[in-house]
Motif scaffolding. Structure first.
Motif, PDB file in Angstrom:
ATOM      1  N   LEU A  38      15.544 -13.842  -2.703  1.00  0.00           N
ATOM      2  CA  LEU A  38      15.372 -14.693  -1.526  1.00  0.00           C
ATOM      3  C   LEU A  38      15.978 -14.053  -0.287  1.00  0.00           C
ATOM      4  N   LEU A  39      17.118 -13.395  -0.431  1.00  0.00           N
ATOM      5  CA  LEU A  39      17.718 -12.687   0.699  1.00  0.00           C
ATOM      6  C   LEU A  39      16.785 -11.601   1.220  1.00  0.00           C
ATOM      7  N   ARG A  40      15.974 -11.046   0.325  1.00  0.00           N
ATOM      8  CA  ARG A  40      15.074  -9.969   0.687  1.00  0.00           C
ATOM      9  C   ARG A  40      13.812 -10.478   1.408  1.00  0.00           C
ATOM     10  N   ILE A  41      13.323 -11.640   0.993  1.00  0.00           N
ATOM     11  CA  ILE A  41      12.007 -12.069   1.486  1.00  0.00           C
ATOM     12  C   ILE A  41      12.067 -13.104   2.602  1.00  0.00           C
ATOM     13  N   GLN A  87       9.229 -15.857  -9.731  1.00  0.00           N
ATOM     14  CA  GLN A  87       7.823 -15.598  -9.439  1.00  0.00           C
ATOM     15  C   GLN A  87       7.598 -15.662  -7.940  1.00  0.00           C
ATOM     16  N   LEU A  88       6.817 -14.723  -7.422  1.00  0.00           N
ATOM     17  CA  LEU A  88       6.486 -14.697  -6.004  1.00  0.00           C
ATOM     18  C   LEU A  88       4.978 -14.607  -5.851  1.00  0.00           C
ATOM     19  N   SER A  89       4.426 -15.463  -5.020  1.00  0.00           N
ATOM     20  CA  SER A  89       3.005 -15.382  -4.686  1.00  0.00           C
ATOM     21  C   SER A  89       2.875 -15.348  -3.170  1.00  0.00           C
ATOM     22  N   ALA A  90       1.872 -14.603  -2.692  1.00  0.00           N
ATOM     23  CA  ALA A  90       1.640 -14.461  -1.253  1.00  0.00           C
ATOM     24  C   ALA A  90       0.159 -14.619  -0.973  1.00  0.00           C
ATOM     25  N   ASP A  91      -0.157 -15.322   0.095  1.00  0.00           N
ATOM     26  CA  ASP A  91      -1.540 -15.579   0.481  1.00  0.00           C
ATOM     27  C   ASP A  91      -1.901 -14.771   1.717  1.00  0.00           C
ATOM     28  N   LEU A  92      -3.089 -14.229   1.722  1.00  0.00           N
ATOM     29  CA  LEU A  92      -3.591 -13.431   2.841  1.00  0.00           C
ATOM     30  C   LEU A  92      -5.006 -13.901   3.167  1.00  0.00           C
ATOM     31  N   ASP A  93      -5.170 -14.408   4.393  1.00  0.00           N
ATOM     32  CA  ASP A  93      -6.509 -14.797   4.841  1.00  0.00           C
ATOM     33  C   ASP A  93      -7.288 -13.542   5.211  1.00  0.00           C
ATOM     34  N   ALA A 129      -9.201 -12.815  -5.496  1.00  0.00           N
ATOM     35  CA  ALA A 129      -9.956 -12.721  -4.247  1.00  0.00           C
ATOM     36  C   ALA A 129     -11.195 -13.603  -4.327  1.00  0.00           C
ATOM     37  N   ALA A 130     -11.354 -14.464  -3.318  1.00  0.00           N
ATOM     38  CA  ALA A 130     -12.529 -15.334  -3.273  1.00  0.00           C
ATOM     39  C   ALA A 130     -12.699 -15.865  -1.857  1.00  0.00           C
ATOM     40  N   GLY A 131     -13.939 -15.909  -1.385  1.00  0.00           N
ATOM     41  CA  GLY A 131     -14.235 -16.470  -0.070  1.00  0.00           C
ATOM     42  C   GLY A 131     -13.548 -15.725   1.052  1.00  0.00           C
ATOM     43  N   GLN A 132     -12.659 -16.397   1.758  1.00  0.00           N
ATOM     44  CA  GLN A 132     -11.919 -15.804   2.877  1.00  0.00           C
ATOM     45  C   GLN A 132     -10.431 -15.690   2.559  1.00  0.00           C
ATOM     46  N   HIS A 133     -10.128 -15.510   1.276  1.00  0.00           N
ATOM     47  CA  HIS A 133      -8.726 -15.636   0.888  1.00  0.00           C
ATOM     48  C   HIS A 133      -8.389 -14.692  -0.264  1.00  0.00           C
ATOM     49  N   CYS A 134      -7.206 -14.060  -0.167  1.00  0.00           N
ATOM     50  CA  CYS A 134      -6.670 -13.226  -1.253  1.00  0.00           C
ATOM     51  C   CYS A 134      -5.286 -13.732  -1.617  1.00  0.00           C
ATOM     52  N   ARG A 135      -4.989 -13.737  -2.893  1.00  0.00           N
ATOM     53  CA  ARG A 135      -3.652 -14.129  -3.352  1.00  0.00           C
ATOM     54  C   ARG A 135      -3.103 -13.044  -4.255  1.00  0.00           C
ATOM     55  N   PHE A 136      -1.793 -12.776  -4.080  1.00  0.00           N
ATOM     56  CA  PHE A 136      -1.074 -11.787  -4.877  1.00  0.00           C
ATOM     57  C   PHE A 136       0.077 -12.507  -5.575  1.00  0.00           C
ATOM     58  N   VAL A 137       0.271 -12.243  -6.878  1.00  0.00           N
ATOM     59  CA  VAL A 137       1.313 -12.920  -7.647  1.00  0.00           C
ATOM     60  C   VAL A 137       2.028 -11.899  -8.529  1.00  0.00           C
ATOM     61  N   ALA A 138       3.368 -12.002  -8.574  1.00  0.00           N
ATOM     62  CA  ALA A 138       4.171 -11.175  -9.485  1.00  0.00           C
ATOM     63  C   ALA A 138       5.249 -12.052 -10.118  1.00  0.00           C
ATOM     64  N   GLY A 157       4.853 -21.105   3.871  1.00  0.00           N
ATOM     65  CA  GLY A 157       3.530 -21.144   4.465  1.00  0.00           C
ATOM     66  C   GLY A 157       2.649 -19.980   4.053  1.00  0.00           C
ATOM     67  N   MET A 158       3.259 -18.811   3.851  1.00  0.00           N
ATOM     68  CA  MET A 158       2.511 -17.636   3.405  1.00  0.00           C
ATOM     69  C   MET A 158       2.954 -17.161   2.030  1.00  0.00           C
ATOM     70  N   GLN A 159       4.229 -17.387   1.719  1.00  0.00           N
ATOM     71  CA  GLN A 159       4.765 -16.969   0.429  1.00  0.00           C
ATOM     72  C   GLN A 159       5.324 -18.179  -0.313  1.00  0.00           C
ATOM     73  N   GLN A 160       5.175 -18.148  -1.632  1.00  0.00           N
ATOM     74  CA  GLN A 160       5.755 -19.185  -2.472  1.00  0.00           C
ATOM     75  C   GLN A 160       6.640 -18.499  -3.512  1.00  0.00           C
ATOM     76  N   PHE A 161       7.906 -18.891  -3.530  1.00  0.00           N
ATOM     77  CA  PHE A 161       8.867 -18.301  -4.464  1.00  0.00           C
ATOM     78  C   PHE A 161       9.293 -19.378  -5.446  1.00  0.00           C
TER      79      PHE A 161
END
Length: 365
Positions: free
Chosen positions: A204-207, A52-58, A37-46, A227-231
């Motif tokens: 991928l079928l799930r997300i 690996q999946l990462s998701a960005d949340l403004d 978490a920093a500034g106006q942005h949060c990132r989640f990674v597993a 754009g919001m998720q990176q797999f």
């Protein structure tokens, strides 16, 4: 770290992360989701080191920070909360305090610097395609992937790029499915082949949702960005066999059948199919198909349906489950079934083309 996020914004992200995080990890950190978490942005990674999946949340951040939180516990807590509940995250040393309405939870966290990322490599192929079309092609081919086969290349889906087309292929040695879709290839690198592992296909079928996606592929890795998720995932290190050799050419006989009528007949036939040897016998004659099944108790079933068929009489048998998959692979109202003889494979396609294509080997009687 201090942030406040609405439950509805967080829950779908955590649901995907909890599926990726390893439930029986070799390393404890692999059961965690990384929060940055920093500034106006949060990132989640597993990650589980294979995918690996990462998701960005403004979202505004009150105080920046990072930590790795138990993925399943965090998801279960958020899922149990009432809808639209604001959830406050406050990291204090090795603890993460969650506040939601009148609820309080304290979770043990791990340092963010312990979190392992999948390594990335320079891409050999990259471009864009439609997410819905890519997901449909994955769904078609996922039906025919092998599971825990000693031949590693069968435990996944082949991605093949040729020019401005992307083709997905999968086989388990008894049947094959293939689907082609447009691909805006941005590199003039000729053809490209890679094998997506089974777990990556199922995730991928799930997300995957709607919109456009960007794909980047190297010799060892695959990356998808919507754009919001990176797999990202590792590729299967093997060479796929020449699938074109098993696509029959010149099958003279064909029948056109209604998919829903065929599905209903298969459901009836399966009632009396053998558990040990699930086989459905097809008898094709003038404008009619007869489905026959039997079992060890000498019980028999026979169902007749109308089809468009004007060739010689033909008897052919298939694995019942493989036949049933035809009614799930195709969305078209009518299907074309091309056959040569009782010892050759059958090819199922839409009436107006060959995309998607599904091949089943017959059962030897």
């Amino acid at each position: 770290m201090k942030i406040t996020i609405d439950r509805e914004d967080l829950l779908p992200i955590l649901a995907n992360m909890a599926n990726i995080a390893d439930r029986r990890p070799v390393q404890p950190i692999l059961a965690h989701v990384l929060i940055e978490a920093a500034g106006q942005h949060c990132r989640f990674v597993a990650t589980d080191l294979e995918v690996q999946l990462s998701a960005d949340l403004d979202h505004p951040v009150n105080a920046p920070g990072t930590c790795a939180v138990p993925a399943r516990k965090l998801y279960d807590i958020c899922r149990a909360l009432p809808e639209h509940t604001p959830i406050e995250f406050h990291k204090d040393g090795e603890k993460l305090l969650l506040k939601a309405a009148k609820s309080r939870f304290t979770l043990h966290v791990l340092p963010a610097d312990q979190f392992p990322y999948l390594s990335t490599h320079s891409s050999r192929c990259q471009g864009n395609c439609n997410a819905k079309a890519f997901r449909e092609a994955l769904a078609v081919t996922a039906n025919t992937m092998a599971q825990n086969d000693a031949r590693l290349f069968l435990n996944g889906v082949l991605i093949e790029v040729e020019g401005q087309e992307l083709r997905l292929v999968a086989t388990d040695g008894h049947r094959l499915a293939m689907m082609t879709l447009p691909f805006a290839n941005s590199l003039e690198s000729g053809s490209y082949q890679a094998i997506l592992p089974r777990k990556a296909v199922l995730e991928l079928l799930r997300i995957l949702d709607d919109g456009d996606i960007a794909l980047e592929m190297s010799d060892t890795g695959f990356l998808l960005n919507d754009g919001m998720q990176q797999f990202a995932c590792k590729l299967i290190d093997a060479k796929y066999p020449d699938y074109r050799r098993v696509i029959p050419q010149g099958h003279p006989r064909f029948a056109i059948l209604n998919r829903q009528t065929f599905k209903s007949a298969l459901q009836q036939s399966d009632v009396l199919v053998s558990d040990r040897n699930p086989t459905t016998h097809l008898h094709l004659s003038n404008s009619q198909m007869t489905l026959r099944s039997c079992n060890e108790e000498q019980e028999e079933g026979e169902i007749q349906i109308p089809v468009e068929y004007q060739n010689d009489t033909l008897n052919i048998a298939f694995n019942s489950r493989y036949l049933t998959d035809t009614t799930q692979i195709f969305a078209q109202e009518n299907l074309r079934m091309r056959v040569k003889d009782s010892d050759s494979s059958a090819v199922f396609t839409p009436v107006d083309g060959d995309n998607p294509l599904y091949i089943i080997m017959p059962v030897r009687l």
